[in-house]
Design an enzyme around this catalytic site. Structure first.
Site, PDB file in Angstrom:
ATOM      1  N   ASN A 144       0.935  -1.180   0.072  1.00 24.39           N
ATOM      2  CA  ASN A 144      -0.091  -0.027   0.188  1.00 24.39           C
ATOM      3  C   ASN A 144       0.773   1.265  -0.045  1.00 24.39           C
ATOM      4  O   ASN A 144       1.575   1.383   0.971  1.00 24.39           O
ATOM      5  CB  ASN A 144      -0.754   0.052   1.252  1.00 24.39           C
ATOM      6  CG  ASN A 144      -1.710   1.139   1.586  1.00 24.39           C
ATOM      7  OD1 ASN A 144      -1.762   2.110   0.307  1.00 24.39           O
ATOM      8  ND2 ASN A 144      -2.391   1.502   2.542  1.00 24.39           N
ATOM      9  N   LYS A 154       0.221   4.203  -0.005  1.00 24.32           N
ATOM     10  CA  LYS A 154      -0.400   5.227   0.270  1.00 24.32           C
ATOM     11  C   LYS A 154      -0.094   6.529  -0.630  1.00 24.32           C
ATOM     12  O   LYS A 154       0.043   6.396  -1.716  1.00 24.32           O
ATOM     13  CB  LYS A 154      -0.045   5.656   1.770  1.00 24.32           C
ATOM     14  CG  LYS A 154      -0.007   4.448   2.632  1.00 24.32           C
ATOM     15  CD  LYS A 154      -0.136   4.618   4.208  1.00 24.32           C
ATOM     16  CE  LYS A 154       0.005   3.412   4.837  1.00 24.32           C
ATOM     17  NZ  LYS A 154       0.093   3.558   6.389  1.00 24.32           N
ATOM     18  N   HIS A 170      -9.474   1.594   4.859  1.00 18.75           N
ATOM     19  CA  HIS A 170      -8.014   1.841   5.629  1.00 18.75           C
ATOM     20  C   HIS A 170      -8.374   2.599   6.748  1.00 18.75           C
ATOM     21  O   HIS A 170      -9.280   3.737   6.786  1.00 18.75           O
ATOM     22  CB  HIS A 170      -7.029   2.374   4.658  1.00 18.75           C
ATOM     23  CG  HIS A 170      -5.919   2.119   5.363  1.00 18.75           C
ATOM     24  ND1 HIS A 170      -5.233   3.034   6.132  1.00 18.75           N
ATOM     25  CD2 HIS A 170      -4.770   1.166   5.067  1.00 18.75           C
ATOM     26  CE1 HIS A 170      -4.057   2.973   6.676  1.00 18.75           C
ATOM     27  NE2 HIS A 170      -3.591   1.491   5.942  1.00 18.75           N
ATOM     28  N   GLU A 192      -6.720   5.097   7.873  1.00 21.53           N
ATOM     29  CA  GLU A 192      -6.589   6.481   7.478  1.00 21.53           C
ATOM     30  C   GLU A 192      -7.623   6.991   6.944  1.00 21.53           C
ATOM     31  O   GLU A 192      -8.210   8.420   7.108  1.00 21.53           O
ATOM     32  CB  GLU A 192      -5.259   6.471   6.752  1.00 21.53           C
ATOM     33  CG  GLU A 192      -3.929   6.350   7.559  1.00 21.53           C
ATOM     34  CD  GLU A 192      -2.960   5.773   6.714  1.00 21.53           C
ATOM     35  OE1 GLU A 192      -2.722   5.680   5.572  1.00 21.53           O
ATOM     36  OE2 GLU A 192      -1.889   5.213   7.320  1.00 21.53           O
ATOM     37  N   GLU A 242      -5.377  -4.434  10.573  1.00 21.63           N
ATOM     38  CA  GLU A 242      -4.210  -3.651  10.766  1.00 21.63           C
ATOM     39  C   GLU A 242      -4.513  -2.466  12.199  1.00 21.63           C
ATOM     40  O   GLU A 242      -5.435  -1.811  12.208  1.00 21.63           O
ATOM     41  CB  GLU A 242      -4.485  -2.279   9.466  1.00 21.63           C
ATOM     42  CG  GLU A 242      -4.175  -3.106   8.444  1.00 21.63           C
ATOM     43  CD  GLU A 242      -3.549  -2.040   7.295  1.00 21.63           C
ATOM     44  OE1 GLU A 242      -2.305  -2.441   6.591  1.00 21.63           O
ATOM     45  OE2 GLU A 242      -3.948  -1.018   7.074  1.00 21.63           O
ATOM     46  N   GLY A 294       2.674   2.234  10.790  1.00 17.71           N
ATOM     47  CA  GLY A 294       3.650   3.628  10.739  1.00 17.71           C
ATOM     48  C   GLY A 294       4.585   4.030  11.832  1.00 17.71           C
ATOM     49  O   GLY A 294       4.981   5.091  11.883  1.00 17.71           O
ATOM     50  N   SER A 306       3.569  -2.057  10.428  1.00 16.93           N
ATOM     51  CA  SER A 306       4.970  -2.139  10.539  1.00 16.93           C
ATOM     52  C   SER A 306       5.398  -3.448  10.217  1.00 16.93           C
ATOM     53  O   SER A 306       6.254  -4.020  11.118  1.00 16.93           O
ATOM     54  CB  SER A 306       5.276  -1.775  11.947  1.00 16.93           C
ATOM     55  OG  SER A 306       4.904  -0.419  12.368  1.00 16.93           O
TER      56      SER A 306
HETATM   57  P1  13P Z   1       3.323   0.371   7.661  1.00 12.65           P
HETATM   58  O1  13P Z   1       3.711  -0.609   7.002  1.00 12.65           O
HETATM   59  O2  13P Z   1       4.020   1.736   7.258  1.00 12.65           O
HETATM   60  O3  13P Z   1       3.075   0.501   9.217  1.00 12.65           O
HETATM   61  O4  13P Z   1       1.710   0.736   7.141  1.00 12.65           O
HETATM   62  C1  13P Z   1       0.787  -0.214   7.371  1.00 12.65           C
HETATM   63  C2  13P Z   1      -0.753   0.279   6.467  1.00 12.65           C
HETATM   64  O5  13P Z   1      -1.204   0.859   6.907  1.00 12.65           O
HETATM   65  C3  13P Z   1      -0.658  -0.752   5.292  1.00 12.65           C
HETATM   66  O6  13P Z   1      -2.184  -0.522   4.845  1.00 12.65           O
END
Ligand code: 13P
Length: 260
Positions: free
Chosen positions: A12, A14, A99, A101, A171, A177, A215
């Protein structure tokens, strides 16, 4: 004990990338993916403007591509929205929906996420339905209640046959992150819980891919992927470096848990 389901590793990106850096990254992933065992499926979910680039550079390779969101609407006066059918026009295999976010910054409810999953399925795109609890929710013992309700909202609007065609990603918000992954045991516990919820929807739903995200790095991937109910990963930051992403994909291969 690893399970018998094929592994799926999805990047992903982002809101990262530009044409030039994407080309280097995609070409690196395609090249490296050739060496991966066939039992690992690989995909990258890119920002909408780069779907055409992903299609051009990944078409014919073993790396699939997808989007990071779709609209709840099929078409219409919804400025800035992107319909699932538009994503399908670029041969996207996947679309992430729900997601954390988007839930946090765009106020998406689980009902909205469910509608997005429906639109994706109607367009022939596999929704990757994200669920996950915040740190406060985990510490108050509400993890099961939260992720269960997030998943149930989606299952409620799908037939068993439709539900069998989704992917689910767990997640934990506190692991995204932050560099702080859930432990393999913490992740497996939630995955087993989600697996039971899926199985309750129908026998054919029990085996949908259940990805872990938050992560994931080359260092912790093999341990996560060897858990009984973890079928792969949804990878954020580490998917922006071809070497790291490919190392995570390699960790998903059958037998990698023996080596790792
Ligand atoms: P990270 O791997 O950067 O922690 O992000 C995970 C994520 O949100 C994947 O959709």
């Amino acid at each position: 004990m690893s399970n018998q389901r094929a592994k799926l590793v999805v990047g992903n990106w982002k809101m990262h990338g530009r044409l030039a850096v994407n080309a280097v990254l995609l070409e690196g992933v395609v090249r490296g993916a050739q060496a991966l065992p066939q039992d690992v499926r690989v995909a990258v979910c890119v920002p909408h403007p780069y779907l055409a680039q992903a299609q051009a550079l990944l078409g014919g390779s073993r790396v699939a591509w997808g989007a990071q969101d779709v609209s709840v609407h099929e078409q219409g006066a919804y400025t800035g929205e992107v319909a699932a059918g538009m994503v399908a026009d670029f041969d996207a295999t996947y679309a992430i929906v729900g997601h954390s976010e988007r839930r946090a910054y765009h106020g998406e409810s689980s009902e909205v996420v469910a509608a997005k999953a429906q639109r994706a399925l109607e367009a022939g795109v596999t929704p990757i339905v994200c669920v996950g609890e915040t740190l406060e929710e985990r510490e108050s013992g509400a993890t099961g209640q939260v992720v269960g309700a997030q998943l149930d909202a989606v299952l409620a609007v799908l037939s068993a046959d439709e539900a069998a065609r989704i992917v689910v990603a767990y997640e934990p918000v506190w692991a995204i992150g932050t560099g702080r992954s859930a432990s393999s045991e913490q992740a497996q516990e939630v995955h087993a819980f989600l697996r039971a919820r899926l199985a309750a929807k129908g026998a054919q739903v029990a085996n949908v891919p259940l990805l872990y995200g938050g992560s994931v790095k080359p260092e912790n991937a093999a341990d996560l992927f060897r858990q009984a109910d973890i079928d792969g990963g949804l990878i954020g930051g580490a998917s922006l470096k071809a070497g790291d992403f490919l190392a995570i994909c390699a960790a998903a291969a059958a037998g990698a848990d023996i080596a790792g």
